[in-house]
Motif scaffolding. Structure first.
Motif, PDB file in Angstrom:
ATOM      1  N   TYR A 176       7.020   2.007 -62.354  1.00 27.56           N
ATOM      2  CA  TYR A 176       6.912   0.435 -62.516  1.00 27.56           C
ATOM      3  C   TYR A 176       7.233  -0.295 -61.117  1.00 27.56           C
ATOM      4  O   TYR A 176       7.962  -0.637 -60.588  1.00 27.56           O
ATOM      5  N   GLU A 177       6.003  -0.538 -60.799  1.00 33.59           N
ATOM      6  CA  GLU A 177       5.648  -0.983 -59.339  1.00 33.59           C
ATOM      7  C   GLU A 177       5.466  -2.435 -59.303  1.00 33.59           C
ATOM      8  O   GLU A 177       4.712  -2.953 -60.344  1.00 33.59           O
ATOM      9  N   VAL A 178       6.151  -3.206 -58.610  1.00 34.99           N
ATOM     10  CA  VAL A 178       6.357  -4.832 -58.659  1.00 34.99           C
ATOM     11  C   VAL A 178       6.395  -5.279 -57.281  1.00 34.99           C
ATOM     12  O   VAL A 178       6.717  -4.361 -56.211  1.00 34.99           O
ATOM     13  N   PRO A 179       5.994  -6.605 -56.691  1.00 33.36           N
ATOM     14  CA  PRO A 179       6.095  -7.110 -55.874  1.00 33.36           C
ATOM     15  C   PRO A 179       7.586  -7.128 -55.243  1.00 33.36           C
ATOM     16  O   PRO A 179       8.387  -7.290 -56.083  1.00 33.36           O
ATOM     17  N   ASP A 180       7.848  -7.180 -53.959  1.00 32.30           N
ATOM     18  CA  ASP A 180       9.220  -7.270 -53.513  1.00 32.30           C
ATOM     19  C   ASP A 180       9.962  -8.336 -53.962  1.00 32.30           C
ATOM     20  O   ASP A 180      11.168  -8.458 -54.494  1.00 32.30           O
ATOM     21  N   ALA A 181       8.989  -9.461 -54.046  1.00 30.49           N
ATOM     22  CA  ALA A 181      10.053 -10.654 -54.569  1.00 30.49           C
ATOM     23  C   ALA A 181      10.164 -10.564 -55.982  1.00 30.49           C
ATOM     24  O   ALA A 181      11.618 -11.168 -56.284  1.00 30.49           O
ATOM     25  N   MET A 182       9.524  -9.989 -56.819  1.00 35.41           N
ATOM     26  CA  MET A 182       9.763  -9.758 -57.896  1.00 35.41           C
ATOM     27  C   MET A 182      11.032  -8.896 -58.326  1.00 35.41           C
ATOM     28  O   MET A 182      11.911  -9.270 -59.186  1.00 35.41           O
ATOM     29  N   ALA A 183      11.136  -7.919 -57.700  1.00 39.92           N
ATOM     30  CA  ALA A 183      12.184  -6.723 -57.781  1.00 39.92           C
ATOM     31  C   ALA A 183      13.321  -7.541 -57.567  1.00 39.92           C
ATOM     32  O   ALA A 183      14.629  -7.375 -58.209  1.00 39.92           O
ATOM     33  N   ALA A 184      13.304  -8.345 -56.267  1.00 34.99           N
ATOM     34  CA  ALA A 184      14.604  -8.834 -56.087  1.00 34.99           C
ATOM     35  C   ALA A 184      14.907 -10.105 -56.807  1.00 34.99           C
ATOM     36  O   ALA A 184      16.403 -10.314 -57.265  1.00 34.99           O
ATOM     37  N   GLU A 185      14.254 -10.581 -57.554  1.00 35.90           N
ATOM     38  CA  GLU A 185      14.512 -11.830 -58.490  1.00 35.90           C
ATOM     39  C   GLU A 185      15.044 -11.094 -59.969  1.00 35.90           C
ATOM     40  O   GLU A 185      16.027 -11.691 -60.409  1.00 35.90           O
ATOM     41  N   VAL A 186      14.436 -10.121 -60.289  1.00 32.44           N
ATOM     42  CA  VAL A 186      14.868  -9.279 -61.559  1.00 32.44           C
ATOM     43  C   VAL A 186      16.331  -8.816 -61.123  1.00 32.44           C
ATOM     44  O   VAL A 186      17.250  -8.820 -61.838  1.00 32.44           O
ATOM     45  N   GLU A 187      16.403  -8.125 -59.998  1.00 33.07           N
ATOM     46  CA  GLU A 187      17.825  -7.768 -59.541  1.00 33.07           C
ATOM     47  C   GLU A 187      19.000  -8.641 -59.506  1.00 33.07           C
ATOM     48  O   GLU A 187      20.061  -8.413 -59.989  1.00 33.07           O
ATOM     49  N   ALA A 188      18.682  -9.743 -59.054  1.00 31.49           N
ATOM     50  CA  ALA A 188      19.525 -10.981 -59.272  1.00 31.49           C
ATOM     51  C   ALA A 188      20.169 -11.438 -60.407  1.00 31.49           C
ATOM     52  O   ALA A 188      21.222 -11.585 -60.641  1.00 31.49           O
ATOM     53  N   ALA A 189      19.005 -11.140 -61.312  1.00 28.55           N
ATOM     54  CA  ALA A 189      19.559 -11.704 -62.925  1.00 28.55           C
ATOM     55  C   ALA A 189      20.095 -10.395 -63.747  1.00 28.55           C
ATOM     56  O   ALA A 189      20.889 -10.652 -64.328  1.00 28.55           O
ATOM     57  N   LEU A 190      19.669  -9.192 -63.297  1.00 32.26           N
ATOM     58  CA  LEU A 190      19.872  -7.851 -64.034  1.00 32.26           C
ATOM     59  C   LEU A 190      20.157  -7.104 -62.829  1.00 32.26           C
ATOM     60  O   LEU A 190      19.402  -6.138 -62.834  1.00 32.26           O
ATOM     61  N   PRO A 191      21.566  -6.850 -62.434  1.00 33.94           N
ATOM     62  CA  PRO A 191      21.919  -5.952 -61.328  1.00 33.94           C
ATOM     63  C   PRO A 191      21.687  -4.643 -61.875  1.00 33.94           C
ATOM     64  O   PRO A 191      21.848  -4.296 -62.927  1.00 33.94           O
ATOM     65  N   GLY A 192      21.229  -3.519 -60.883  1.00 30.31           N
ATOM     66  CA  GLY A 192      21.039  -2.400 -61.102  1.00 30.31           C
ATOM     67  C   GLY A 192      19.528  -1.856 -61.685  1.00 30.31           C
ATOM     68  O   GLY A 192      19.224  -0.744 -61.613  1.00 30.31           O
ATOM     69  N   SER A 193      18.771  -3.019 -61.623  1.00 33.18           N
ATOM     70  CA  SER A 193      16.932  -2.935 -62.110  1.00 33.18           C
ATOM     71  C   SER A 193      16.285  -2.574 -60.802  1.00 33.18           C
ATOM     72  O   SER A 193      15.504  -1.850 -61.056  1.00 33.18           O
ATOM     73  N   ARG A 194      16.683  -2.896 -59.826  1.00 32.37           N
ATOM     74  CA  ARG A 194      15.727  -2.620 -58.623  1.00 32.37           C
ATOM     75  C   ARG A 194      15.871  -1.321 -58.252  1.00 32.37           C
ATOM     76  O   ARG A 194      16.894  -0.655 -58.010  1.00 32.37           O
ATOM     77  N   THR A 195      14.601  -0.445 -58.029  1.00 33.15           N
ATOM     78  CA  THR A 195      14.480   0.680 -57.463  1.00 33.15           C
ATOM     79  C   THR A 195      13.252   0.880 -56.585  1.00 33.15           C
ATOM     80  O   THR A 195      12.666  -0.120 -56.425  1.00 33.15           O
ATOM     81  N   THR A 196      13.266   2.221 -56.329  1.00 34.39           N
ATOM     82  CA  THR A 196      11.913   2.610 -55.562  1.00 34.39           C
ATOM     83  C   THR A 196      10.950   3.399 -56.404  1.00 34.39           C
ATOM     84  O   THR A 196      11.374   4.233 -56.920  1.00 34.39           O
ATOM     85  N   ARG A 250      15.896   0.002 -67.761  1.00 31.76           N
ATOM     86  CA  ARG A 250      16.699   0.674 -68.399  1.00 31.76           C
ATOM     87  C   ARG A 250      18.166   0.839 -67.775  1.00 31.76           C
ATOM     88  O   ARG A 250      19.269   0.702 -68.292  1.00 31.76           O
ATOM     89  N   ALA A 251      18.037   0.964 -66.507  1.00 27.10           N
ATOM     90  CA  ALA A 251      19.168   1.452 -65.502  1.00 27.10           C
ATOM     91  C   ALA A 251      19.913  -0.210 -65.524  1.00 27.10           C
ATOM     92  O   ALA A 251      21.164  -0.153 -65.540  1.00 27.10           O
ATOM     93  N   GLY A 252      19.069  -1.089 -65.627  1.00 26.93           N
ATOM     94  CA  GLY A 252      19.793  -2.552 -65.275  1.00 26.93           C
ATOM     95  C   GLY A 252      20.366  -2.822 -66.600  1.00 26.93           C
ATOM     96  O   GLY A 252      21.593  -3.490 -66.713  1.00 26.93           O
ATOM     97  N   LEU A 253      20.054  -2.712 -67.783  1.00 28.79           N
ATOM     98  CA  LEU A 253      20.327  -3.031 -69.003  1.00 28.79           C
ATOM     99  C   LEU A 253      21.521  -2.031 -69.372  1.00 28.79           C
ATOM    100  O   LEU A 253      22.715  -2.394 -69.915  1.00 28.79           O
ATOM    101  N   HIS A 254      21.533  -0.595 -68.807  1.00 26.45           N
ATOM    102  CA  HIS A 254      22.937   0.131 -68.989  1.00 26.45           C
ATOM    103  C   HIS A 254      24.083  -0.353 -68.286  1.00 26.45           C
ATOM    104  O   HIS A 254      25.083  -0.643 -68.736  1.00 26.45           O
ATOM    105  N   ARG A 255      23.553  -0.887 -67.317  1.00 25.29           N
ATOM    106  CA  ARG A 255      24.854  -1.627 -66.463  1.00 25.29           C
ATOM    107  C   ARG A 255      25.283  -2.843 -67.072  1.00 25.29           C
ATOM    108  O   ARG A 255      26.454  -3.131 -67.245  1.00 25.29           O
TER     109      ARG A 255
END
Length: 234
Positions: free
Chosen positions: A156-176, A187-192
């Motif tokens: 699930y590749e996304v732009p850096d800015a989008m990954a940061a935005e989602v991570e801010a709203a749903l911590p644990g979502s950002r990955t590599t 799923r990791a973000g929702l689990h947290r």
């Protein structure tokens, strides 16, 4: 007294749809022949032994809206979460990379089905579904959750800015991703998030819709069909 909870997730196999929706497409909004979709939904209803009038479908729009349903009826419009206290009434969510979230409190007799894509997940659709369940007698500590097959963080590749935005709203979502780029693991973000809300019984289906060709994936190749994930109480 606890009720028996049933959860089902389909694959591509077993239906009548022609390519590129082959064969068990359950989505009625992707360009498939409506007769084929209707036939596939009848097959699903028969396989669950519920009957076609006991499955509730949504017109999903990537919202944070949750609807409570008390019985069979027309497709529920403009919503991404369903909640019910009615036995033998299946709640259905269709996906092809987004996360199907099936929730249940067997003790209280309350269930929910949620479509959690990037936008809805970041906007709190799962938390809102849990809140709605609690208003109908559920307790977070008694809720069990299945996070169904979805695109994995590796794919699930996304732009850096989008990954940061989602991570801010749903911590644990950002990955590599497997390519070393910014990615999302919803799923990791929702689990947290669920854990933080007091839910401890969380199962994750490890399948990645992009990697597993037995599943539909919009990212792998659109147009394509949709999987269905159902939850109901016996």
């Amino acid at each position: 007294m606890t009720v028996r909870i049933r959860r089902v997730t389909t694959t591509r196999a077993g239906g009548v749809s022609a390519a590129p929706f082959d064969t068990f497409n359950l989505g009625d909004h992707v360009g498939d022949d409506p007769k084929a979709v209707a036939a596939n939904r009848r097959r699903l209803a028969a396989a669950t032994k519920l009957g076609p009038d006991r499955v509730v479908w949504m017109n999903q729009v990537h919202s944070a809206d949750v609807a409570v349903v008390d019985g069979p009826g027309p497709v529920v419009d403009h919503t991404d979460g369903l909640v019910t206290v009615q036995p033998r009434l299946a709640l259905a969510v269709v996906t092809a990379d987004c996360v199907p979230v099936l929730m249940a409190d067997a003790r209280a007799g309350v269930i929910a089905a949620v479509h959690a894509g990037r936008v809805g997940a970041a906007n709190g659709i799962v938390a809102r579904a849990l809140e709605t369940m609690e208003r109908h007698g559920a307790h977070a500590a008694d809720v069990s959750v299945l996070l169904g097959p979805a695109v994995s963080g590796a794919n699930y590749e996304v732009p850096d800015a989008m990954a940061a935005e989602v991570e801010a709203a749903l911590p644990g979502s950002r990955t590599t991703t497997s390519r070393g780029t910014a990615g999302l693991d919803l799923r990791a973000g929702l689990h947290r998030q669920l854990t933080d809300l007091g839910v401890t019984a969380i199962d994750v289906d490890p399948r990645c819709t992009v990697a597993d060709r037995a599943l539909f994936s919009h990212r792998r190749g659109a147009p394509t069909g949709r999987l269905a994930s159902l939850v109901w109480m016996e």
